[in-house]
Design a protein around this motif. Structure first.
Motif, mmCIF file in Angstrom:
data_model
loop_
_atom_site.group_PDB
_atom_site.id
_atom_site.type_symbol
_atom_site.label_atom_id
_atom_site.label_comp_id
_atom_site.label_asym_id
_atom_site.label_seq_id
_atom_site.Cartn_x
_atom_site.Cartn_y
_atom_site.Cartn_z
ATOM 1 N N CYS A 76 1.034 -1.151 0.121
ATOM 2 C CA CYS A 76 0.021 -0.212 -0.059
ATOM 3 C C CYS A 76 1.052 1.003 0.229
ATOM 4 N N VAL A 81 -4.048 5.331 -5.529
ATOM 5 C CA VAL A 81 -5.337 3.880 -5.315
ATOM 6 C C VAL A 81 -5.296 4.007 -6.914
ATOM 7 N N ASP A 82 -4.881 4.598 -7.836
ATOM 8 C CA ASP A 82 -5.292 4.322 -8.854
ATOM 9 C C ASP A 82 -3.987 2.467 -9.380
ATOM 10 N N ILE A 84 -3.332 0.391 -7.635
ATOM 11 C CA ILE A 84 -3.820 -0.834 -6.333
ATOM 12 C C ILE A 84 -4.817 -1.354 -7.346
ATOM 13 N N GLY A 87 -9.500 -4.483 -5.996
ATOM 14 C CA GLY A 87 -10.635 -3.506 -4.885
ATOM 15 C C GLY A 87 -11.120 -3.587 -3.762
ATOM 16 N N ASN A 89 -7.944 -4.806 -1.949
ATOM 17 C CA ASN A 89 -6.956 -4.347 -1.575
ATOM 18 C C ASN A 89 -6.956 -2.773 -1.112
ATOM 19 N N GLU A 90 -7.748 -1.842 -2.153
ATOM 20 C CA GLU A 90 -7.843 -0.776 -2.333
ATOM 21 C C GLU A 90 -8.686 -0.465 -1.000
ATOM 22 N N ARG A 91 -9.584 -0.912 -0.337
ATOM 23 C CA ARG A 91 -10.010 -1.014 0.363
ATOM 24 C C ARG A 91 -9.504 -0.887 1.917
ATOM 25 N N CYS A 93 -6.043 -1.480 1.972
ATOM 26 C CA CYS A 93 -5.647 0.521 2.094
ATOM 27 C C CYS A 93 -6.148 1.131 2.539
#
Length: 114
Positions: A76, A81-82, A84, A87, A89-91, A93
């Motif tokens: 992270c 955000v772009d 990663i 979805g 893993n984005e949440r 992070c």
């Protein structure tokens, strides 16, 4: 959601109680052991041994859980955000790191879920 987690916990505790109930009397938490001690159904020495085993088991379980999630936020820090792509893993992070408003990068990532 909290309701789903609560219902899942009820099923897990019920399965544990039924699964080991004949072996240990259903002593899956120190609270149960303490209530048996207060009711006079166990000796103090047995209650202490049960509680030590329960605390030791909880500690070992916590170590296994920590070992399985400690590396989840490794990718992270320093990414946006772009970059990663997943979805989930984005949440993760977003919940574990601070998103820098100027650069759009995740910074100061702590342990996952903590």
């Amino acid at each position: 959601s909290v309701v789903v987690i609560s219902i899942g916990l009820v099923f897990v505790i019920s399965a544990l109680a039924y699964g080991i109930g004949l072996v240990s009397g259903g002593h899956i938490t120190p609270a149960v052991t303490f209530s048996f001690l207060i009711r006079g159904e166990m000796s103090l020495a047995s209650a202490i041994m049960y509680m030590l085993a329960q605390f030791f088991g909880a500690f070992i379980g916590a170590l296994f859980l920590y070992a399985s999630v400690v590396g989840l936020t490794t990718g992270c820090e320093g990414n946006s955000v772009d970059t990663i792509d997943d979805g989930a893993n984005e949440r993760l992070c977003a919940s574990s790191c601070t998103l820098d408003a100027d650069s759009g990068l995740f910074m100061d990532c702590g342990p996952p879920f903590g």
